[in-house]
Design a protein around this motif. Structure first.
Motif, PDB file in Angstrom:
ATOM      1  N   ALA A  43       0.817  -1.222   0.000  1.00 13.91           N
ATOM      2  CA  ALA A  43       0.000   0.000   0.000  1.00 13.91           C
ATOM      3  C   ALA A  43       0.848   1.269   0.000  1.00 13.91           C
ATOM      4  CB  ALA A  43      -0.911  -0.003   1.221  1.00 13.91           C
ATOM      5  N   ASP A  45       1.935   3.393  -2.064  1.00 14.86           N
ATOM      6  CA  ASP A  45       1.505   4.581  -2.816  1.00 14.86           C
ATOM      7  C   ASP A  45       0.132   5.081  -2.372  1.00 14.86           C
ATOM      8  OD1 ASP A  45      -0.142   2.646  -3.840  1.00 14.86           O
ATOM      9  OD2 ASP A  45       0.508   2.888  -5.922  1.00 14.86           O
ATOM     10  N   GLY A  46      -0.421   4.492  -1.319  1.00 17.01           N
ATOM     11  CA  GLY A  46      -1.713   4.943  -0.808  1.00 17.01           C
ATOM     12  C   GLY A  46      -2.897   4.200  -1.392  1.00 17.01           C
ATOM     13  N   THR A  47      -2.644   3.347  -2.369  1.00 15.73           N
ATOM     14  CA  THR A  47      -3.711   2.529  -2.951  1.00 15.73           C
ATOM     15  C   THR A  47      -3.248   1.084  -2.995  1.00 15.73           C
ATOM     16  OG1 THR A  47      -2.913   2.807  -5.212  1.00 15.73           O
ATOM     17  CG2 THR A  47      -4.535   4.420  -4.440  1.00 15.73           C
ATOM     18  N   ASP A  49      -4.049  -1.995  -5.385  1.00 22.00           N
ATOM     19  CA  ASP A  49      -4.816  -2.563  -6.483  1.00 22.00           C
ATOM     20  C   ASP A  49      -4.845  -4.081  -6.355  1.00 22.00           C
ATOM     21  OD1 ASP A  49      -2.922  -3.894  -8.288  1.00 22.00           O
ATOM     22  OD2 ASP A  49      -2.197  -1.908  -8.817  1.00 22.00           O
ATOM     23  N   THR A  86      -6.615   0.675   4.193  1.00 22.62           N
ATOM     24  CA  THR A  86      -7.639   1.136   3.258  1.00 22.62           C
ATOM     25  C   THR A  86      -8.744   1.920   3.963  1.00 22.62           C
ATOM     26  OG1 THR A  86      -8.737  -1.018   3.348  1.00 22.62           O
ATOM     27  CG2 THR A  86      -7.271  -0.632   1.497  1.00 22.62           C
ATOM     28  N   PHE A  89      -5.843   5.651   5.575  1.00 19.43           N
ATOM     29  CA  PHE A  89      -4.434   5.379   5.304  1.00 19.43           C
ATOM     30  C   PHE A  89      -3.522   5.974   6.374  1.00 19.43           C
ATOM     31  CE2 PHE A  89      -0.280   5.947   3.289  1.00 19.43           C
ATOM     32  CZ  PHE A  89      -0.033   4.643   2.900  1.00 19.43           C
TER      33      PHE A  89
END
Length: 152
Positions: A43, A45-47, A49, A86, A89
């Motif tokens: 995580a 990069d803050g996301t 996928d 999620t 963050f």
């Protein structure tokens, strides 16, 4: 040597060092810190996928050192950490970094947690700046100098 080749060589060397210490890395603190580190890298990069989540979960399941622990337990802990990240963050990162800190008391475990972060981060051939920053932060949390891992 190209950056890609150095990255593969570094990740491979880290995995070799981890495997050599496999029998020492059996504590619950190491397990918790390692799963937190995996979530932080996934995580970074803050996301998160779905393909990256799946890739990291696969790496966890196949990592020789992590086979000291039940795979379903590792997966559950990894997902719990991702859930914290999620949901919120910034707040999740604090909580997950506290899990990383559990390995601070044993230097061999602390180094192994950082090495796992590097192996996970470099597994796709691109240990990017955000992943490096997360691992560098974990070094500080664990009281280790980032330059020991070429993260100066």
């Amino acid at each position: 040597m190209a950056l890609w080749d150095r990255l593969k060589e570094s990740a491979s060397m880290m995995q070799t060092q981890l495997t050599a210490k496999k029998n020492e890395l059996t504590s619950g603190a190491f397990r918790d810190a390692a799963m937190a580190m995996c979530a932080l890298v996934a995580a970074a990069d803050g996301t998160i996928d779905p393909s990256e989540r799946q890739r990291v979960a696969q790496l966890i399941a196949t990592n020789d050192v992590l086979r000291n622990f039940p795979a379903d337990d590792l997966h559950r802990r990894f997902e719990e950490n991702l859930g914290k990240l999620t949901a919120d963050f910034a707040l999740g990162r604090i909580s997950v970094m506290q899990e990383v800190a559990k390995a601070r008391k044993k230097p061999a475990e602390a180094r192994a947690v950082i090495q796992i972060g590097i192996v996970i981060g470099g597994a796709d051939g691109d240990f990017d700046q955000t992943e490096q920053a997360v691992v560098r932060d974990a070094c500080h949390t664990l009281g280790l100098p980032p330059n020991e891992f070429d993260l100066g």
